[in-house]
Design a protein around this motif. Sequence first.
Motif, mmCIF file in Angstrom:
data_model
loop_
_atom_site.group_PDB
_atom_site.id
_atom_site.type_symbol
_atom_site.label_atom_id
_atom_site.label_comp_id
_atom_site.label_asym_id
_atom_site.label_seq_id
_atom_site.Cartn_x
_atom_site.Cartn_y
_atom_site.Cartn_z
ATOM 1 N N GLN A 1 31.426 45.066 38.435
ATOM 2 C CA GLN A 1 30.913 43.831 37.888
ATOM 3 C C GLN A 1 31.998 42.746 37.901
ATOM 4 N N CYS A 2 31.549 41.484 38.005
ATOM 5 C CA CYS A 2 32.480 40.356 37.890
ATOM 6 C C CYS A 2 32.846 40.190 36.424
ATOM 7 N N THR A 3 34.121 40.302 36.125
ATOM 8 C CA THR A 3 34.576 40.188 34.739
ATOM 9 C C THR A 3 35.817 39.319 34.679
ATOM 10 N N VAL A 4 36.141 38.890 33.470
ATOM 11 C CA VAL A 4 37.365 38.113 33.253
ATOM 12 C C VAL A 4 38.577 38.935 33.636
ATOM 13 N N GLU A 5 38.556 40.235 33.276
ATOM 14 C CA GLU A 5 39.677 41.126 33.595
ATOM 15 C C GLU A 5 39.881 41.207 35.114
ATOM 16 N N LEU A 6 38.778 41.233 35.856
ATOM 17 C CA LEU A 6 38.882 41.303 37.315
ATOM 18 C C LEU A 6 39.495 40.012 37.864
ATOM 19 N N LEU A 7 39.093 38.865 37.344
ATOM 20 C CA LEU A 7 39.680 37.595 37.781
ATOM 21 C C LEU A 7 41.154 37.505 37.401
ATOM 22 N N LYS A 8 41.516 38.114 36.269
ATOM 23 C CA LYS A 8 42.921 38.133 35.847
ATOM 24 C C LYS A 8 43.816 38.853 36.860
ATOM 25 N N SER A 9 43.215 39.764 37.636
ATOM 26 C CA SER A 9 44.003 40.512 38.629
ATOM 27 C C SER A 9 44.409 39.633 39.805
ATOM 28 N N PHE A 10 43.771 38.453 39.939
ATOM 29 C CA PHE A 10 44.161 37.505 40.976
ATOM 30 C C PHE A 10 45.493 36.878 40.548
#
Length: 466
Positions: free
Chosen positions: A3-12
């Motif tokens: 899922q698209c999550t804030v945590e996933l975007l933080k990995s950028f």
Amino acid sequence: MQQCTVELLKSFEPLSEVPDDQLQWLLDNGECREFAVGETIFEIGDTFTATSFLLEGKFSVYIQQGNQINEIGISEPGTISGYLPYSRGKVSIVRVICIQEALVMSVPIENIQKATKMYFELTEALVHTMITRVRFATTRQQQYEKMFALGKLSAGLAHELNNPAAAIGRNASSLAELLNNIPKIFKQTAGLKLDHGQMELFQERLHEIIDRPDKPELSMLEKSAKEDEFTDWLMDQGINDYAFAEVLVYDGFTIEDLESLAAIPPEHALIPVFKWLSYHLTTSRIVKEIEEASSRISELVGAVKNFSHMDRGGDKQYINIHTGLESTLTMLNYKIKKANVEIVADFAHDLPLAKALAGELNQVWTNIIDNAIDAMAVNGKGILTINTKKERNNVVVTITDNGPGIPEEISSMIFDPFFTTKDIGEGTGLGLDVVMRIIEQHHGSVKLKSEPGKTSFFVCIPIDEK
């Protein structure tokens, strides 16, 4: 797919310091989409409609180089592509194809533009991504520009080297065959027991003929007629050797010369003596052609050395501008001949040395001259004039072509990076940008003046930086 999550975007990496509420805003205003292997996310020339965040999977990135589409890299999770704030890049210059099932979140342009007015940290991160992308693209394109130019020079140089190398190989083979027959010719002439005085006179008259300084320049038709005339004369003497006739024309003989030589030896010795003469002249001609071919190779190697300036350090030194121009013309000689371009070199004899980086300036001459040759291609022929002169404390090099000219509406943009008038794949738009940067590095200037039928680049280089 995750899922698209804030945590996933933080990995950028660019988004790692962006506050969570701003990343959540991205999620709320974006749309996630899955891509299958083989699907295309961007095609060359596509207009950007959104900012794309690669959350999962991989994409292969291709760019057009010449007439080919070549892979230049792999996009992995954490890549941000498409539209970026304040970027002048509105269309894709690459093709991007999915090579591993991917998940991409896309945020429409209008939403990203809203974000720039609302969120400083998010905008800063996206602008930093834009700068990194521009730096990477510029480096890539500059490398490609150099390799593309090197490829063209190498192709022309290979052709130029091939001709004299082939001539040496061909003549070496002929010379070996002649040398193998020398014992036979020596035996025939030695057995004639010719008078020493006759042989001295024969040799003396032969050298008078060969050493004449004013040998006539003959057209192809005139040469053919002369060869036929010599062949008839030789056959009348019982000598059937057309190749001998060709050599006699090459060395500037006349029928009168042959008759004066033929009158020296006894009649029974005429054929063997003229056979020896044929071998002697042919061998001399072959040796001369090998010498000329090897000199041409040496000249080309010298031009390469001067062009690259491989024997100098990295500091500016006082150099002869003419040497670099001549080396560049030698390197581009194949393209010049192929384009049917006439070179007019109007060089000042008293041009002073200038303090510069020779290898860098050779890139300037190459880019300007190469562009001029391409510009004149529409005419099927052209005249390229190179003028040098001293003007106050500067050396000024003017390179003029008689091509169609550069329209006034784009003349102010030709030095801009990535601006090109050539078709896709034929130019990167960095050639004149490189010219400008190199000349600025030398504290000089480069100006353009163009009208239909006449385009001139004026390159001004200080004689001494002080």
